[in-house]
Scaffold this active site. Structure first.
Site, PDB file in Angstrom:
ATOM      1  NE  ARG A 164      -3.698  -2.084   2.700  1.00 24.37           N
ATOM      2  CZ  ARG A 164      -3.523  -3.208   3.406  1.00 24.37           C
ATOM      3  NH1 ARG A 164      -2.383  -3.374   4.063  1.00 24.37           N
ATOM      4  NH2 ARG A 164      -4.456  -4.132   3.452  1.00 24.37           N
ATOM      5  CE  LYS A 189      -7.802  -2.074   6.334  1.00 25.18           C
ATOM      6  NZ  LYS A 189      -8.945  -2.626   5.588  1.00 25.18           N
ATOM      7  CG  HIS A 258      -5.001   0.980  -4.272  1.00 23.69           C
ATOM      8  ND1 HIS A 258      -4.356   0.447  -3.176  1.00 23.69           N
ATOM      9  CD2 HIS A 258      -6.223   0.389  -4.308  1.00 23.69           C
ATOM     10  CE1 HIS A 258      -5.160  -0.413  -2.571  1.00 23.69           C
ATOM     11  NE2 HIS A 258      -6.289  -0.478  -3.238  1.00 23.69           N
ATOM     12  NE  ARG A 261      -3.255  -3.229  -1.644  1.00 23.80           N
ATOM     13  CZ  ARG A 261      -2.823  -4.095  -0.734  1.00 23.80           C
ATOM     14  NH1 ARG A 261      -1.539  -4.329  -0.601  1.00 23.80           N
ATOM     15  NH2 ARG A 261      -3.679  -4.725   0.060  1.00 23.80           N
ATOM     16  CG  HIS A 284      -6.765  -8.749   0.537  1.00 21.79           C
ATOM     17  ND1 HIS A 284      -6.862  -9.140  -0.782  1.00 21.79           N
ATOM     18  CD2 HIS A 284      -6.512  -7.418   0.509  1.00 21.79           C
ATOM     19  CE1 HIS A 284      -6.678  -8.091  -1.567  1.00 21.79           C
ATOM     20  NE2 HIS A 284      -6.458  -7.050  -0.804  1.00 21.79           N
ATOM     21  CE1 TYR A 293      -6.878  -6.363  -7.285  1.00 21.16           C
ATOM     22  CE2 TYR A 293      -6.834  -7.723  -5.312  1.00 21.16           C
ATOM     23  CZ  TYR A 293      -6.923  -6.491  -5.903  1.00 21.16           C
ATOM     24  OH  TYR A 293      -7.058  -5.370  -5.130  1.00 21.16           O
TER      25      TYR A 293
END
Length: 302
Positions: A164, A189, A258, A261, A284, A293
């Protein structure tokens, strides 16, 4: 607990930054900032603990109701919807793994009013194609200035690691050596640490940057810095990626880090990396997010 002050402040700064072809006026930024602040206060009152909990139903409840729980005026609904669509676009731009429930609400309203709704079928993919990846790599490697050497390593690192924007800006010089060793420990995160495993395809560019970086006189130990030795900010990173994409003749709905990414995730899957490993690399919490993806890129050319 949702950081109301921090999110509102960073959102308004983003609105006033170099992210839009037609900049928003100061009055609009103030209005959208107040609107998002009230939305976050509404979420807090409703008991939501994290932004990821927001869904289309919460957005509808906020947009449609006034203080007396009656239907809000149309112009109020329009401002609220526009503010929230941009707010969730902002969260995606800084690497938050959230969908855009405000856009889903807006599309739903269009369908109910007889409009087409939904996203245009011609919208460009949110990943780079193989030829576009090659063009971006070529463009990033053209300059031999300090900034040029840095940008070549920067683009290569994101394509190899899928980090990120905030994680890239937080890397230290020691992490440059970690990149060369094929693994990086990053804090993502929720202050969660994860180990990213990858092939450092752009190792020569990183070695070149590390040699240059260690000659710079600065007390900042961050890996990516300006010519003056100051650490890159997320806004600077966005500008660097956007500028290089433009120079490479690549035009996508997303233009910042992003996008790279997304591309990294798709490249891993196209090259046969296990879905579980890609999930761990990206940080994730839900493997369903990672599975989006799959099949966005075909097999690379032999």
């Amino acid at each position: 607990m949702i950081d109301i002050e921090g999110l509102t402040d960073s959102y308004t700064k983003w609105l006033g930054g170099p992210n839009f072809r037609n900049p928003y006026s100061a009055a609009t930024i103030r209005l959208y900032g107040v609107t998002v602040r009230r939305f976050l206060e509404f979420l807090d009152f409703d008991g939501a603990m994290e932004i990821i909990e927001v869904n289309i139903h919460l957005v509808r409840k906020y947009v449609m109701s006034d203080m007396k729980n009656e239907i809000a005026p149309k112009n109020t609904q329009t401002v609220r919807t526009s503010s929230l669509v941009l707010f969730f676009d902002y969260l995606e731009s800084v690497g938050e793994n959230v969908v855009n429930p405000a856009r889903a609400f807006m599309d739903d309203q269009k369908r109910k009013s007889g409009g087409r709704g939904g996203r245009s079928a011609s919208r460009l993919k949110t990943v780079l194609e193989w030829d576009e990846i090659d063009r971006l790599r070529f463009e990033a490697g053209r300059s031999e200035t300090i900034a040029g050497i840095r940008d070549a390593a920067l683009i290569g690192l994101i394509l190899d690691t899928g980090l990120r924007a905030s994680e890239v800006c937080g890397l230290t010089i020691a992490d440059g050596d970690g990149y060369l060793a094929r693994r990086l420990k990053v804090i993502g995160k929720g202050d969660k640490e994860r180990l990213v495993r990858f092939e450092p395809h752009h190792a020569p560019r990183m070695r070149s940057w590390l040699r240059t970086r260690r000659r710079l006189t600065t007390r900042d130990d961050r890996l990516f810095v300006t010519d003056q030795g100051n650490g890159l900010t997320i806004a600077m990173l966005y500008m660097i990626v956007s500028r290089l994409l433009h120079r490479a003749g690549i035009h996508k709905a997303q233009r910042g880090p992003h996008l790279l990414r997304h591309t990294a995730a798709s490249m891993w899957l196209a090259n046969g990396v296990e879905l579980k490993q890609v999930q761990e690399n990206l940080g994730h919490s839900n493997i369903g997010t990672t599975s989006r993806y799959l099949h966005l890129l075909g097999s690379p050319n032999p």
